[in-house]
Every structure is written in structure tokens, then in C-alpha cells.
Write a protein that holds these residues in place. Structure first.
Motif, PDB file in Angstrom:
ATOM      1  N   LEU A   4     -12.259  12.296   9.369  1.00  0.00           N
ATOM      2  CA  LEU A   4     -11.568  11.028   9.071  1.00  0.00           C
ATOM      3  C   LEU A   4     -10.317  10.833   9.931  1.00  0.00           C
ATOM      4  O   LEU A   4      -9.724   9.756   9.914  1.00  0.00           O
ATOM      5  CB  LEU A   4     -11.175  10.990   7.590  1.00  0.00           C
ATOM      6  CG  LEU A   4     -12.342  10.985   6.610  1.00  0.00           C
ATOM      7  CD1 LEU A   4     -11.847  11.018   5.177  1.00  0.00           C
ATOM      8  CD2 LEU A   4     -13.213   9.753   6.827  1.00  0.00           C
ATOM      9  N   SER A   5      -9.959  11.855  10.671  1.00  0.00           N
ATOM     10  CA  SER A   5      -8.719  11.781  11.437  1.00  0.00           C
ATOM     11  C   SER A   5      -8.739  10.600  12.416  1.00  0.00           C
ATOM     12  O   SER A   5      -9.660  10.470  13.224  1.00  0.00           O
ATOM     13  CB  SER A   5      -8.546  13.103  12.180  1.00  0.00           C
ATOM     14  OG  SER A   5      -7.373  13.071  12.907  1.00  0.00           O
ATOM     15  N   GLY A   6      -7.722   9.753  12.329  1.00  0.00           N
ATOM     16  CA  GLY A   6      -7.590   8.614  13.241  1.00  0.00           C
ATOM     17  C   GLY A   6      -8.467   7.420  12.905  1.00  0.00           C
ATOM     18  O   GLY A   6      -8.402   6.392  13.578  1.00  0.00           O
ATOM     19  N   ARG A   7      -9.289   7.515  11.877  1.00  0.00           N
ATOM     20  CA  ARG A   7     -10.166   6.376  11.516  1.00  0.00           C
ATOM     21  C   ARG A   7      -9.337   5.292  10.861  1.00  0.00           C
ATOM     22  O   ARG A   7      -8.490   5.582  10.008  1.00  0.00           O
ATOM     23  CB  ARG A   7     -11.252   6.812  10.525  1.00  0.00           C
ATOM     24  CG  ARG A   7     -12.036   8.020  10.957  1.00  0.00           C
ATOM     25  CD  ARG A   7     -12.971   7.727  12.079  1.00  0.00           C
ATOM     26  NE  ARG A   7     -13.782   8.916  12.356  1.00  0.00           N
ATOM     27  CZ  ARG A   7     -14.710   8.967  13.285  1.00  0.00           C
ATOM     28  NH1 ARG A   7     -14.963   7.928  14.055  1.00  0.00           N
ATOM     29  NH2 ARG A   7     -15.401  10.078  13.476  1.00  0.00           N
ATOM     30  N   ASP A  31      -4.141  11.873   3.651  1.00  0.00           N
ATOM     31  CA  ASP A  31      -4.024  13.329   3.861  1.00  0.00           C
ATOM     32  C   ASP A  31      -5.023  13.824   4.910  1.00  0.00           C
ATOM     33  O   ASP A  31      -4.757  14.773   5.640  1.00  0.00           O
ATOM     34  CB  ASP A  31      -4.298  14.096   2.561  1.00  0.00           C
ATOM     35  CG  ASP A  31      -3.102  14.033   1.613  1.00  0.00           C
ATOM     36  OD1 ASP A  31      -2.053  13.494   2.025  1.00  0.00           O
ATOM     37  OD2 ASP A  31      -3.230  14.502   0.464  1.00  0.00           O
ATOM     38  N   ALA A  32      -6.198  13.182   4.951  1.00  0.00           N
ATOM     39  CA  ALA A  32      -7.234  13.607   5.909  1.00  0.00           C
ATOM     40  C   ALA A  32      -7.008  13.010   7.294  1.00  0.00           C
ATOM     41  O   ALA A  32      -7.818  13.196   8.201  1.00  0.00           O
ATOM     42  CB  ALA A  32      -8.612  13.210   5.389  1.00  0.00           C
ATOM     43  N   GLY A  33      -5.919  12.263   7.454  1.00  0.00           N
ATOM     44  CA  GLY A  33      -5.566  11.756   8.785  1.00  0.00           C
ATOM     45  C   GLY A  33      -6.031  10.342   9.070  1.00  0.00           C
ATOM     46  O   GLY A  33      -5.887   9.855  10.194  1.00  0.00           O
ATOM     47  N   ALA A  34      -6.602   9.653   8.076  1.00  0.00           N
ATOM     48  CA  ALA A  34      -7.052   8.276   8.305  1.00  0.00           C
ATOM     49  C   ALA A  34      -5.861   7.322   8.292  1.00  0.00           C
ATOM     50  O   ALA A  34      -4.826   7.607   7.694  1.00  0.00           O
ATOM     51  CB  ALA A  34      -8.057   7.870   7.228  1.00  0.00           C
ATOM     52  N   HIS A  35      -6.050   6.185   8.985  1.00  0.00           N
ATOM     53  CA  HIS A  35      -5.041   5.127   8.951  1.00  0.00           C
ATOM     54  C   HIS A  35      -5.512   4.115   7.915  1.00  0.00           C
ATOM     55  O   HIS A  35      -6.524   3.441   8.121  1.00  0.00           O
ATOM     56  CB  HIS A  35      -4.912   4.471  10.329  1.00  0.00           C
ATOM     57  CG  HIS A  35      -3.870   3.402  10.360  1.00  0.00           C
ATOM     58  ND1 HIS A  35      -2.606   3.604  10.865  1.00  0.00           N
ATOM     59  CD2 HIS A  35      -3.888   2.127   9.900  1.00  0.00           C
ATOM     60  CE1 HIS A  35      -1.899   2.507  10.734  1.00  0.00           C
ATOM     61  NE2 HIS A  35      -2.660   1.588  10.156  1.00  0.00           N
ATOM     62  N   VAL A  36      -4.804   4.014   6.797  1.00  0.00           N
ATOM     63  CA  VAL A  36      -5.296   3.208   5.666  1.00  0.00           C
ATOM     64  C   VAL A  36      -4.486   1.925   5.525  1.00  0.00           C
ATOM     65  O   VAL A  36      -3.251   1.960   5.388  1.00  0.00           O
ATOM     66  CB  VAL A  36      -5.225   4.014   4.355  1.00  0.00           C
ATOM     67  CG1 VAL A  36      -5.765   3.176   3.193  1.00  0.00           C
ATOM     68  CG2 VAL A  36      -6.027   5.303   4.478  1.00  0.00           C
ATOM     69  N   ALA A  81     -10.902  -2.635  11.918  1.00  0.00           N
ATOM     70  CA  ALA A  81     -11.341  -1.568  11.006  1.00  0.00           C
ATOM     71  C   ALA A  81     -12.530  -0.786  11.567  1.00  0.00           C
ATOM     72  O   ALA A  81     -13.407  -1.346  12.215  1.00  0.00           O
ATOM     73  CB  ALA A  81     -11.736  -2.170   9.660  1.00  0.00           C
ATOM     74  N   ASP A  82     -12.531   0.512  11.313  1.00  0.00           N
ATOM     75  CA  ASP A  82     -13.737   1.325  11.549  1.00  0.00           C
ATOM     76  C   ASP A  82     -14.619   1.287  10.309  1.00  0.00           C
ATOM     77  O   ASP A  82     -15.818   1.553  10.376  1.00  0.00           O
ATOM     78  CB  ASP A  82     -13.356   2.785  11.818  1.00  0.00           C
ATOM     79  CG  ASP A  82     -12.550   2.921  13.100  1.00  0.00           C
ATOM     80  OD1 ASP A  82     -12.914   2.273  14.095  1.00  0.00           O
ATOM     81  OD2 ASP A  82     -11.549   3.674  13.099  1.00  0.00           O
TER      82      ASP A  82
END
Ligand code: CTP
Length: 409
Positions: A4-7, A31-36, A81-82
Motif C-alpha cells: 500500500l506504500s505510496g498508493r 500506517d501502511a504508507g498509503a496517501h488517504v 486516485a489509485d
């Protein structure tokens, strides 16, 4: 590093009591690195505070189409969005989305995006089971929208039933799986699932405890990974409409359907629990009990996996299962050899939480590799059947012919 990093994930929250669980989903994604980017509907703000999301997410909450800083926030959100996740998705949100109505920022974003969409429905049981809601969901599924089905459990007001939002851990796993690369694209995959029923008379049959969950999970995972999937099954379970379903009941019907579908397949998975015996002559009419205890003479059913092993075209990968209650390795090895399979997925169905009817499974996977004379054995600890399905397909993909080209290309 997390998948999820950077998604870039738009997290839509609609107005149900389960909105508070979306806070946990948001936190785990970040926490997993996603951009929310959180998008709240007007109604959701009755259930959960904007400040909470703004503090946890990567961007402040957006709620309105009439945001002063951006004249077209929905297209900006949708295009950037991804993935768009709606958690929870209320009956109203599903209906509005299915009807193509854009009446707030979230529904406008759902129509404006070309990114994959994952909805996590949550509502009262009566609403969840209403045909209008189920039809809307079926329509969304047929358009390629992904769904994390609600669970059974305690609902608002103390009622118990289906409709409770899936656990945040399950939702996060589903989100992670949206980013799994389509490594089976161009593959034709044929899977069997469920237990066969062998008629004694028009109302009675010989059957077994198979729920079809493991076979369905393999079909769903192969579909997600880009394969063209045919599922030959004896059970009704929800499944993506892009999967071709062939409904069968008896071992003979399953044999015919599997032999036909497998002829040009790249991968064949016999996950079904085929009855080993069937009545030689099923009665045409219901056997009446006042005529004494019937003597039912049985005969063996055809062994479908072994038959598939005999006609297996070059390059096809054949996977069988082994349901055992003792001597797991020895029995599984025997089936690998006798039935001409490349892989046997073996489970000890007498162990707790393993195999029949459970959502979890624990298996050993025996793999015959063409280049080596020996058999690899992979231990897969107790896990969700969807995760087991992913591992089985990883193994199958590792056996792909060395030119990397699937047979049906
Ligand atoms: N199988 C099959 N046709 C049958 C019986 C089994 O295709 N008539 C397949 C199953 O789908 C599974 C594998 O063979 O992939 C092993 O099934 P299992 O029930 O574990 O073993 P059996 O062959 O039935 O042998 P046993 O009952 O002695 O364990």
C-alpha cells in the motif's frame, strides 16, 4: 515495504453507525504508507467527527462539491486516485451509485473516477436482504465494482444478523489485494468446487460436508489476478460475474463439465469433494419407508482428477486436493503420483478449523517440478481460505512454462 506504500486512496465514508470503524481503516492505511484522502457524506458527519479523520488521514476531510479552493474537487479526487474505497457503504449510497446519480462529493467522485472501486456495505439485516439493495449490488458487481461483504453480528439497536461492516483487518486485506499484479492475465483457469450429490431417489442423496468455500476462493483469486475463469460447482455462493459458472450436481455431471472446460485450460484445479460412491440404480420414485429398509448397492464414481491427468495437454498445470484424516504426506504423495497431478494441496480435515465448512484452512502443498525428480513440500499455516487460494495460485504460476506464455494465448 507494504504493497500500500505510496498508493493514493480516496476513503469515502457514508452515513451509517459503522462509520466509526472507518476511522480504524483510515489509520491502518496511513500506517501502511498509503496517501488517504477522506471524503465524508453529510450524513456520515452525524456519526463521526471530521476532526478525527483530518487528524489521522493524509489530507483534511472533504465533504462538499462547493469547496472554495477547488471548483471541481470530484474530478481532481477521482483522477488522482489509485483506488476509491467506500466504508461503510449504506443502502442509500449503493442505490445512488448504481443509479448513476451524483448528488454529493462522494457520489460525484465515484462517477468521475476510472480507478477501481471497493465498497464495504453495512446496514440492518432487513435492508441488506432487500431485493432492491441486492439488485443494486449485483449491478455494481457486474460493472466491476469490488465488494467486501458484510458479516453476521450485533447491529445497531442490539439486533443480531447479517449486515455488520466487515472487520477493519478484512477490509485492509481486501484493499491490499486490489493492488496484486494481474500475473495470470491470458490464462484460462478451470476450478471445481463443492461436494457432489449422488441420487438415491428423487429426494435423497449421498453427499459430503464440502461448502465450496476453498474452490470459490481459488476461482475468485484467479479472476482477480486477470485469468479467464470457469467454475464448475455444486453450490450457490456469491461470485464475480466475470467468472463463468457451470452448475452441476453429480460426479458424472462434474466429470463431463470438467473434461470439456479443461481441454484448452492452462490451469485446472480440482477443489471439489467428489463423492467416491454412488447408487448403481437410483430409484425413479421416492422410496417409501413402509416397504422396509432399502438395500442401496453402490459403485465407484469416475475419478475426475485421474481422468484429467490422463488427457492433460502439454504445458497444462493440474492441481488436485487431498482431504485426509491421517498420514497426510504419504497419502498426498500417493495421490500426486496416482492421479498424474503436478500439485496436490492436502489438508488434515480432522484438525480444528481446517477444511470442510470452515473459513480457514491449513495445508501442505506437494509440487512436482518437471526439471527435478523430487517433490517440493510447502507448509502453509492456518489462514483464511482466500490466503490459501493465493498461495496455491502462486505455486501454479511458478510452474508456468519457461517461455512465460500461457497456453491459451
Ligand atoms: N477426486 C476426483 N474424483 C473422484 C474423487 C476424488 O476428481 N471420484 C479428486 C478430488 O477433487 C481431489 C482429489 O481427487 O482433488 C483427491 O480427493 P480425495 O477425496 O482426497 O481422495 P480420493 O481420491 O477420494 O481417495 P480417498 O477417499 O481414498 O482418500
Amino acid at each position: 515495504m507494504s504493497i500500500l506504500s505510496g498508493r493514493r486512496i480516496v476513503l469515502g465514508v457514508s452515513g451509517g453507525i459503522a462509520a466509526y470503524k472507518a476511522v480504524e481503516v483510515c489509520r491502518r492505511l496511513v500506517d501502511a504508507g498509503a496517501h488517504v484522502s477522506p471524503v465524508l457524506t453529510e450524513a456520515s458527519r452525524h456519526f463521526v467527527g471530521e476532526t478525527t479523520f483530518s487528524a489521522l488521514a493524509s489530507e483534511p476531510v472533504q465533504t462538499s462539491l462547493w469547496d472554495e479552493t477547488s471548483p471541481i474537487p470530484h474530478t481532481k479526487l477521482g483522477q488522482g486516485a489509485d483506488l476509491v474505497v467506500v466504508c461503510p457503504a449504506t443502502a442509500r449510497l449503493l442505490g445512488t451509485y448504481a443509479a448513476g446519480i451524483a448528488n454529493d462529493l462522494l457520489t460525484a467522485t465515484l462517477l468521475a473516477t476510472r480507478a477501481p472501486v471497493l465498497v464495504c456495505p453495512a446496514m440492518h439485516t432487513e435492508m441488506w436482504e432487500h431485493p432492491a439493495v441486492q439488485d443494486n449490488l449485483a449491478l455494481l458487481l457486474s460493472r466491476g465494482v469490488h465488494v467486501v461483504a458484510p458479516e453476521e453480528g450485533r447491529l445497531a439497536g442490539g439486533d443480531i444478523g447479517a449486515g455488520r461492516l466487515a472487520d477493519p483487518a478484512v477490509i485492509i486485506e481486501a484493499i491490499e489485494r486490489m493492488f496484486v499484479p494481474p500475473d495470470l492475465q491470458g490464462w484460462k483457469v478451470v476450478v471445481s468446487s463443492g461436494g457432489t450429490r449422488e441420487a438415491i431417489d428423487p429426494v435423497r442423496f449421498i453427499g459430503n460436508r464440502s461448502s465450496g468455500k476453498q474452490g470459490h476462493a481459488i476461482a475468485a483469486e484467479a479472476d482477480r489476478r486477470g485469468a479467464k475463469v470457469t467454475l464448475v460447482t455444486t453450490v450457490d455462493r456469491p461470485i464475480n460475474q466475470s467468472i463463468i459458472q457451470v452448475r452441476v450436481e453429480s460426479a458424472e455431471q462434474m466429470r463431463q463439465a470438467m473434461m470439456a472446460a479443461a481441454a484448452d485450460a492452462d490451469l485446472v484445479v480440482m477443489a471439489a469433494a467428489v463423492a467416491d460412491f454412488r447408487p448403481v440404480a437410483p430409484a425413479a420414485d421416492k422410496i417409501k419407508k413402509d416397504r422396509g429398509v432399502p438395500q442401496v448397492i453402490l459403485e465407484p464414481t469416475p475419478d475426475i482428477l485421474a481422468a484429467l491427468g490422463v488427457v492433460k495437454p502439454a504445458g497444462q498445470i493440474l492441481v488436485g486436493f487431498a482431504a485426509e484424516t491421517s498420514d497426510l504426506r504419504e497419502n498426498a504423495l500417493g495421490k500426486l503420483t496416482r492421479k498424474g497431478a503436478d500439485v496436490i494441496v492436502a489438508n488434515d480435515v480432522s484438525a480444528p478449523l481446517v477444511g470442510f465448512e470452515h473459513d480457514t484452512n491449513q495445508v501442505i502443498i506437494l509440487v512436482r517440478r518437471a526439471e527435478a525428480d523430487e517433490v517440493d513440500i510447502i507448509d502453509v499455516p492456518l489462514d483464511d481460505k482466500r490466503r490459501i487460494a493465493a498461495v496455491v495460485l502462486d505455486v501454479a504460476a511458478s510452474l508456468r512454462p519457461t517461455d512465460g506464455v500461457a497456453r491459451s494465448n
